[in-house]
Design an enzyme around this catalytic site. Structure first.
Site, PDB file in Angstrom:
ATOM      1  N   ASP A   1     -10.828   2.111   3.518  1.00 58.05           N
ATOM      2  CA  ASP A   1     -11.263   0.712   3.419  1.00 58.05           C
ATOM      3  C   ASP A   1     -12.769   0.571   3.239  1.00 58.05           C
ATOM      4  O   ASP A   1     -13.255  -0.514   2.936  1.00 58.05           O
ATOM      5  CB  ASP A   1     -10.824  -0.069   4.660  1.00 58.05           C
TER       6      ASP A   1
ATOM      7  N   GLN B   1      -5.009  -1.316   9.678  1.00 59.64           N
ATOM      8  CA  GLN B   1      -4.732  -2.623   9.088  1.00 59.64           C
ATOM      9  C   GLN B   1      -5.301  -3.753   9.954  1.00 59.64           C
ATOM     10  O   GLN B   1      -5.155  -3.751  11.169  1.00 59.64           O
ATOM     11  CB  GLN B   1      -3.220  -2.822   8.920  1.00 59.64           C
TER      12      GLN B   1
ATOM     13  N   LYS C   1       0.840  -1.211   0.000  1.00 56.84           N
ATOM     14  CA  LYS C   1       0.000   0.000   0.000  1.00 56.84           C
ATOM     15  C   LYS C   1       0.872   1.257   0.000  1.00 56.84           C
ATOM     16  O   LYS C   1       0.595   2.217  -0.726  1.00 56.84           O
ATOM     17  CB  LYS C   1      -0.938  -0.016   1.214  1.00 56.84           C
TER      18      LYS C   1
END
Length: 293
Positions: free
Chosen positions: A114, A92, A48
Site C-alpha cells: 500500500d 486492509q 485484490k
C-alpha cells in the site's frame, strides 16, 4: 467528452502482469490482513485476491475478528515480515479497533504494497516513488494511458487524506504539475475548482462537485465512492456515487472518470503492479547480497 475507463485498462494491465509472472516464473505471494466485516472492505479484499490470482500470484487471507487487539496484529505482521515466501503485505483499512498506523507502520518497506510506511512516504517526498500508494499510482497511470500530460498542469485536489490527497499532491508535484490541495477548511472551494485543468476529488461526499464549479474542457478524476440508496421502478437500490454530480459536471469535461469503473479498478491493478515491483526489489536485494559474499 471521453470516459477514462479504468476497468478496461485494469484488465489490460493484469494480462501484462500475468505474462511477466509466467515468462519469468516468479513466485509471488500476497498476504492480506482483514479485521472485521466491513461490507465495502469485503468487496475490495475479494477483488485484490481475484486479480492477484488472475495474474498468477498466490494469496493468503487472514480474516480476523473485531475482538482482535493491536498486539495480536503486530505479532502476525512480525511473522509475515519474517516469512520469505511472502512478497507483500496489506493491512486492509478500516481495521476495527486496532491502532492501524502502528500496525501498518511495522510492515517492512519492501513488503508494503500500500505504500503507507514512513520509509515509503519519505521516498515519495524525495521523488523516488519506490512503492507508490495504489490509488495514487492508479490515478497517474490512467491519466498517462490517455496521453494526458501532467507537465505544467494546474491540478486541484479536494481532500487531504493520508491515503490519497497528501501522497497524490507529492506524486503530482514530482511530475511537474502545479498542485493546490483543498480540504474541509478551504474558503470558497469553487474559486479553486474553477481554475483546475485537472480536478481530483477524494472526499467521499456525493455530488460535492457540481457543474457550476468547473471550467469548460477540464479533466475530472472522481475518487469518491459512497453507497447511497435510490429508488428505481419503485424499488430501493443501493448504488455507488462519486464526489462529482456526474450529469452536470460531465457536460463541461473533456475527460472524466466514471463511478464505478474508473479509479477503483485502477487501484486493484496497482496492488498487483506493486506486488510485481516488490518481487523485483526482493530479487535485486538477493543479487546484491550474493555479490557481497
Amino acid at each position: 467528452m471521453i470516459l477514462l475507463d479504468g476497468k478496461s485498462y485494469r484488465d489490460e494491465l493484469i494480462a501484462q502482469y500475468e505474462q511477466i509472472v509466467e515468462e519469468e516464473q516468479l513466485k509471488i505471494k500476497l498476504a492480506i490482513i482483514f479485521v472485521g466485516n466491513n461490507p465495502a472492505s469485503t468487496v475490495y479484499v475479494n477483488n485484490k485476491i481475484k486479480f492477484a490470482q488472475r495474474a498468477g500470484m498466490e494469496t493468503e487471507l487472514f480474516h480476523l475478528d473485531d475482538s482482535v487487539n493491536t498486539e495480536e496484529v503486530k505479532s502476525l505482521i512480525d511473522r509475515l515480515n519474517a516469512d520469505t515466501s511472502v512478497t507483500g503485505i496489506i493491512l486492509q483499512s478500516p481495521a476495527g479497533n486496532i491502532d492501524f498506523d502502528a500496525c501498518a507502520g511495522m510492515i517492512l518497506p519492501q513488503k508494503d504494497i500500500d505504500g503507507f510506511t514512513t520509509e515509503n512516504i519519505a521516498s515519495l517526498y524525495k521523488g523516488e516513488d519506490i512503492l507508490l500508494p495504489c490509488t495514487v499510482k492508479g490515478i497517474i497511470k490512467l491519466l498517462l494511458h490517455y496521453n494526458i500530460s501532467l507537465d505544467g498542469q494546474n491540478v486541484v485536489i479536494v481532500g487531504r487524506g493520508n491515503i490519497v490527497g497528501k501522497p497524490l499532491a507529492l506524486a503530482l508535484t514530482n511530475r511537474n504539475a502545479t498542485v493546490t490541495l483543498c480540504h474541509s477548511k478551504t474558503k470558497d472551494l469553487s474559486f479553486y475548482t474553477k481554475r483546475a485543468d485537472i480536478l481530483i476529488s477524494a472526499v467521499g461526499k456525493p455530488n460535492l462537485i457540481k457543474g457550476n464549479m468547473v471550467k469548460e474542457g477540464f479533466i475530472g478524476v472522481d475518487v469518491g465512492t459512497t453507497r447511497v440508496e435510490t429508488i428505481e421502478n419503485g424499488q430501493p437500490v443501493r448504488k455507488l456515487k462519486g464526489d462529482f454530480d456526474f450529469e452536470s459536471v460531465s457536460k463541461k469535461a473533456s475527460y472524466i472518470t466514471p463511478v464505478p469503473g474508473g479509479i477503483g479498478p485502477m487501484t486493484v491493478a496497482c496492488v498487483v503492479g506493486n506486488l510485481l515491483k516488490a518481487k523485483r526489489l526482493e530479487l535485486e536485494l538477493e543479487k546484491k547480497s550474493l555479490n557481497l559474499r
